[in-house]
Write a protein that holds these residues in place. Structure first.
Motif, PDB file in Angstrom:
ATOM      1  N   THR A  71       0.877  -1.167   0.000  1.00  0.00           N
ATOM      2  CA  THR A  71       0.000   0.000   0.000  1.00  0.00           C
ATOM      3  C   THR A  71       0.913   1.216   0.000  1.00  0.00           C
ATOM      4  O   THR A  71       1.814   1.316   0.838  1.00  0.00           O
ATOM      5  CB  THR A  71      -0.919   0.019   1.236  1.00  0.00           C
TER       6      THR A  71
ATOM      7  N   ARG B 255       1.429   5.396   0.186  1.00  0.00           N
ATOM      8  CA  ARG B 255       0.818   6.612   0.726  1.00  0.00           C
ATOM      9  C   ARG B 255       1.758   7.799   0.545  1.00  0.00           C
ATOM     10  O   ARG B 255       2.959   7.623   0.448  1.00  0.00           O
ATOM     11  CB  ARG B 255       0.572   6.476   2.226  1.00  0.00           C
TER      12      ARG B 255
ATOM     13  N   SER C 242      -2.610   0.431  -4.069  1.00  0.00           N
ATOM     14  CA  SER C 242      -2.524  -0.763  -3.227  1.00  0.00           C
ATOM     15  C   SER C 242      -2.781  -1.991  -4.079  1.00  0.00           C
ATOM     16  O   SER C 242      -3.578  -1.947  -5.022  1.00  0.00           O
ATOM     17  CB  SER C 242      -3.549  -0.711  -2.084  1.00  0.00           C
TER      18      SER C 242
ATOM     19  N   GLU D 204      -7.332  -5.314  -2.601  1.00  0.00           N
ATOM     20  CA  GLU D 204      -8.641  -4.814  -3.030  1.00  0.00           C
ATOM     21  C   GLU D 204      -9.376  -4.057  -1.927  1.00  0.00           C
ATOM     22  O   GLU D 204      -9.898  -2.964  -2.163  1.00  0.00           O
ATOM     23  CB  GLU D 204      -9.497  -5.974  -3.541  1.00  0.00           C
ATOM     24  N   GLN D 205      -9.432  -4.608  -0.724  1.00  0.00           N
ATOM     25  CA  GLN D 205     -10.180  -3.961   0.351  1.00  0.00           C
ATOM     26  C   GLN D 205      -9.568  -2.609   0.723  1.00  0.00           C
ATOM     27  O   GLN D 205     -10.278  -1.652   1.007  1.00  0.00           O
ATOM     28  CB  GLN D 205     -10.280  -4.857   1.588  1.00  0.00           C
ATOM     29  N   VAL D 206      -8.257  -2.511   0.711  1.00  0.00           N
ATOM     30  CA  VAL D 206      -7.589  -1.227   0.994  1.00  0.00           C
ATOM     31  C   VAL D 206      -7.960  -0.210  -0.078  1.00  0.00           C
ATOM     32  O   VAL D 206      -8.258   0.948   0.223  1.00  0.00           O
ATOM     33  CB  VAL D 206      -6.055  -1.404   1.091  1.00  0.00           C
TER      34      VAL D 206
ATOM     35  N   LYS E  52     -10.699  -0.187  -1.903  1.00  0.00           N
ATOM     36  CA  LYS E  52     -12.101   0.193  -1.679  1.00  0.00           C
ATOM     37  C   LYS E  52     -12.230   1.159  -0.504  1.00  0.00           C
ATOM     38  O   LYS E  52     -12.944   2.159  -0.593  1.00  0.00           O
ATOM     39  CB  LYS E  52     -12.955  -1.053  -1.425  1.00  0.00           C
ATOM     40  N   ASP E  53     -11.549   0.857   0.601  1.00  0.00           N
ATOM     41  CA  ASP E  53     -11.639   1.688   1.801  1.00  0.00           C
ATOM     42  C   ASP E  53     -11.099   3.098   1.590  1.00  0.00           C
ATOM     43  O   ASP E  53     -11.465   4.015   2.320  1.00  0.00           O
ATOM     44  CB  ASP E  53     -10.881   1.042   2.970  1.00  0.00           C
ATOM     45  N   ASN E  54     -10.230   3.275   0.589  1.00  0.00           N
ATOM     46  CA  ASN E  54      -9.597   4.572   0.369  1.00  0.00           C
ATOM     47  C   ASN E  54     -10.041   5.259  -0.911  1.00  0.00           C
ATOM     48  O   ASN E  54      -9.426   6.239  -1.342  1.00  0.00           O
ATOM     49  CB  ASN E  54      -8.073   4.407   0.395  1.00  0.00           C
ATOM     50  N   GLY E  55     -11.103   4.750  -1.526  1.00  0.00           N
ATOM     51  CA  GLY E  55     -11.687   5.407  -2.690  1.00  0.00           C
ATOM     52  C   GLY E  55     -10.840   5.359  -3.946  1.00  0.00           C
ATOM     53  O   GLY E  55     -10.980   6.227  -4.817  1.00  0.00           O
TER      54      GLY E  55
ATOM     55  N   PHE F  33     -10.469   2.246  -5.655  1.00  0.00           N
ATOM     56  CA  PHE F  33     -10.800   0.960  -6.275  1.00  0.00           C
ATOM     57  C   PHE F  33     -11.116   1.139  -7.754  1.00  0.00           C
ATOM     58  O   PHE F  33     -11.832   2.060  -8.144  1.00  0.00           O
ATOM     59  CB  PHE F  33     -11.998   0.328  -5.558  1.00  0.00           C
TER      60      PHE F  33
END
Length: 186
Positions: free
Chosen positions: A87, A89, A98, A101-103, A105-108, A110
């Motif tokens: 990931t 930053r 990242s 996938e979930q990271v 999605k969580d951070n907009g 995706f």
């Protein structure tokens, strides 16, 4: 004789033009010092818990292992293929990429057409940015680490997508495995 004098004059004018366009606030040394100050400030405000550390303060490179593993084999060699989840930053904690996938999605960030999976690449062949690859070269399979480095080890003076030019970067890395390459002895 006149053509030589004219050519010399043009060369001199060109050199003066180039030098006058250089912004003294944007030299590599100034940018590195600014990056190092920003990284130090970030680390003071956001201490990173670790089981071991590596740093090169003169270069502005810091690495913190959250999980350390006993090496199964020798260090990575040029041509070894690694698989790593990551990931990325910026210092303002904004996620720009990242492999998870979930990271994303969580951070907009995706992208439905992207296949989220560990990044796979051969070490030492220039497939990733310098700071990322250097950090991976210091890891062993099963290790997780956070690395912070100045812009010159990242994208430098070039903006890249949502990453502004001259941005120090932070990567959370999880080295999943290493496939030994042609330079390894069995």
């Amino acid at each position: 004789m006149n053509s030589r004098l004219f050519a010399f004059f043009l060369l001199l004018v060109g050199a003066i033009s180039v030098v006058s366009c250089i912004d003294p606030d944007q030299t590599q040394e100034v940018i590195l010092e600014r990056d190092k100050e920003a990284i130090e400030k970030y680390l003071q405000a956001n201490p990173i818990t670790s089981v071991k550390q590596y740093s090169e303060p003169i270069e502005g490179f810091y690495m913190f292992w959250q999980v350390s593993a006993k090496p199964e084999r020798n260090a990575l060699l040029r041509g070894d293929t690694v698989r790593v989840n990551y990931t990325g930053r910026t210092l303002d904690k904004r996620v720009f990429d990242s492999s998870i996938e979930q990271v994303a999605k969580d951070n907009g960030i995706f992208v439905s057409t992207r296949n989220y999976q560990p990044l796979k690449f051969p070490v030492g062949l220039g497939f990733t940015i310098t700071g990322f690859e250097f950090a991976i070269s210091m890891m062993h399979p099963g290790e997780k680490a956070t690395v912070i480095f100045p812009s010159r080890l990242g994208y430098g003076s070039q903006a890249n997508g949502t990453i502004p030019a001259n941005s120090p970067l932070i990567f959370e890395l999880d080295l999943i495995d290493v496939k030994k390459g042609p330079n390894s002895n069995p």
